[in-house]
Enzyme design. Sequence first.
Site, short mmCIF file in Angstrom:
data_model
loop_
_atom_site.label_atom_id
_atom_site.label_comp_id
_atom_site.label_asym_id
_atom_site.label_seq_id
_atom_site.Cartn_x
_atom_site.Cartn_y
_atom_site.Cartn_z
N ASP A 1 2.03 18.92 -20.91
CA ASP A 1 1.19 17.72 -21.05
C ASP A 1 2.03 16.76 -21.88
OD1 ASP A 1 -0.51 15.74 -21.95
OD2 ASP A 1 -2.22 17.07 -22.25
N LYS B 1 0.39 6.39 -23.34
CA LYS B 1 0.98 6.67 -24.65
C LYS B 1 2.48 6.35 -24.57
CE LYS B 1 -2.90 9.33 -24.72
NZ LYS B 1 -3.85 9.31 -23.59
N PHE C 1 -6.07 19.09 -24.97
CA PHE C 1 -6.79 17.85 -25.26
C PHE C 1 -8.15 17.94 -24.58
CE2 PHE C 1 -7.90 13.41 -24.23
CZ PHE C 1 -8.06 12.97 -25.52
N ASP C 2 -9.16 17.19 -25.05
CA ASP C 2 -10.52 17.40 -24.51
C ASP C 2 -10.64 17.15 -23.00
OD1 ASP C 2 -10.17 15.44 -26.65
OD2 ASP C 2 -11.96 14.44 -25.91
N HIS D 1 -20.05 12.78 -28.10
CA HIS D 1 -19.49 11.84 -29.08
C HIS D 1 -19.47 10.39 -28.59
CE1 HIS D 1 -16.29 13.45 -26.57
NE2 HIS D 1 -15.54 12.40 -26.85
N ALA E 1 2.12 13.48 -22.69
CA ALA E 1 1.67 12.17 -23.18
C ALA E 1 2.57 11.58 -24.27
CB ALA E 1 0.23 12.27 -23.67
N TYR F 1 0.84 -1.19 0.00
CA TYR F 1 0.00 0.00 0.00
C TYR F 1 0.88 1.24 0.00
CZ TYR F 1 -3.98 2.98 1.11
OH TYR F 1 -4.96 3.94 1.06
N1 F0G Z 1 -3.41 14.67 -22.81
C1 F0G Z 1 -3.35 14.28 -24.09
C2 F0G Z 1 -2.53 15.06 -25.06
C3 F0G Z 1 -4.06 13.13 -24.51
O1 F0G Z 1 -3.99 12.77 -25.79
C4 F0G Z 1 -4.81 12.40 -23.56
C5 F0G Z 1 -5.56 11.21 -23.94
C6 F0G Z 1 -4.84 12.86 -22.23
C7 F0G Z 1 -4.12 13.99 -21.89
C8 F0G Z 1 -5.64 12.15 -21.17
O2 F0G Z 1 -5.01 10.98 -20.81
O3 F0G Z 1 -6.61 9.17 -21.49
O4 F0G Z 1 -4.76 8.75 -19.87
O5 F0G Z 1 -6.71 10.09 -19.20
N2 F0G Z 1 -5.73 10.86 -25.14
C9 F0G Z 1 -6.38 9.66 -25.62
C10 F0G Z 1 -6.52 9.73 -27.12
C11 F0G Z 1 -7.65 9.29 -24.94
O6 F0G Z 1 -7.16 8.84 -27.70
O7 F0G Z 1 -5.95 10.64 -27.73
P1 F0G Z 1 -5.83 9.66 -20.32
#
Ligand code: F0G
Length: 462
Positions: A220, A263, A123-124, A454, A222, A71
């Site tokens: 960010d 990623k 990102f969304d 979506h 990723a 833990y």
């Molecule tokens: N930032 C970026 C640039 C991303 O592309 C994503 C996720 C996230 C943050 C959020 O990360 O999914 O681990 O919570 N992108 C995926 C995509 C979902 O299909 O582009 P997460």
Amino acid sequence: MSHEPEPYRIKVIEPIRKTSPEERRRIIKEAGYNLFAVPSEDVFIDLLTDSGTSAMSDRQWAGLMVGDEAYAGSRNFFNLRDAVGRVMGFPFVIPTHQGRAAEHVLFSTLVKPGQVVPNNMHFDTTKAHVEHRGARAVNLAIDAVYDPVSHNPFKGDMDLDKLEAFLKTKVGPDGTARAEVPMVMVTVTCNSGGGQPVSLANLRGVRQVADRYGVPVFIDAARFAENAFFIKEREPGQQGRSIADIVKEMFSYADGCTMSAKKDALVNMGGFIAMRSEELYRLATVWAVLFEGFITYGGLAGRDLEAMARGLEEVLSEDYLRDRIGQVRYLGQQLLDAGVPIIEPIGGHAVYLDAKRFLPRIPQDRFPAQALTVELYIEGGVRGVEIGTVLEGSDPATGENIYPTLEMVRLAIPRRVYTSRHMDYVADVVKRVHARRDSVRGLKFTYEPPVLRHFTARFEPA
Ligand code: F0G
């Protein structure tokens, strides 16, 4: 275009099943013409996302066996912390179960209602988490990113003039913009803009502008390694450096980062926040405990942390990155050669079809990119994702669609999962749809959910 063989052997396979066009017509109709509602077993080549879909290496799988599922303070947490330190140069690390959870914890710590967060392009989930804190998200990428055929080598760059002009209006009595702007974020690579890279010069510039206004900088991260590969390839003077060295410099311009490890840490689940400031770390741990579990596991098991630690260093291999980005290009170039309109230059993790030029006869209110995802599925069982009007959503006040400049279908390539023969097949499917593009019809809603429409919307042919 030459394509070197994959620099790995395949040790484990997962059979995939090809359905008939008749079956697929029935499946997609039952799914309300929304690929999110199609079971993955009914998909032949799944290019919905590159997130959490990577094949792990033998070294990563072996790491699962040394998982210490404590833990508090598992050895794998320390391995992760040390790997983040070596790769990114940040001493403090808080694991989270994925990238958006890292955003949730970081923004809960730093972002207050009424503030504004600039990003080259959110990102969304990042935008949604900024808004969840009662703040506003603004995109300040260079204009070239909105032009699908502009060949700027670093189309993901932040527009430094826009950033400076923006911060200038936010300066408070203390002489900084910090009260209104809790951080500047830079997304590498710029996913929402076509997987386009950000240059070192731009990151350095962001740091300088942000310093003038006393605002911290977060990345960010990723797809940080893919971004570094583009820097090595395209940025003047960077060709002789190792990827590891470039990555270190990228992060040297930031105070911290959020990471979706799904990623570029080559794992199926995981994320983290990393930072330089011990004070910020202390503040963030409060939220991490509340949302994610204890600060040394963040919603993950020790074995997941170990795979993440190992993936983070593995991804720096130039052979791997050349193959990875080469494969995306291999697909994109076949489409360009056949006259299929895509976003150029080809990005790091995906090929983005330009639905406005692909289906010029379908107006945006009939969702051309969504219609294209449906056709690719019917034609060959290929699943892409709409990044267009459906994703953009509607104005909560009027209910009217918001029309984005770019109407795209993203074909995201999972890492180390498909071979170039799969890519040849995908190219054929896209070309066949392109050849019969005049017969493709638009779509209309039969069910439109109020938020993040979506994922669960349903459609019928218009
Ligand atoms: N930032 C970026 C640039 C991303 O592309 C994503 C996720 C996230 C943050 C959020 O990360 O999914 O681990 O919570 N992108 C995926 C995509 C979902 O299909 O582009 P997460």
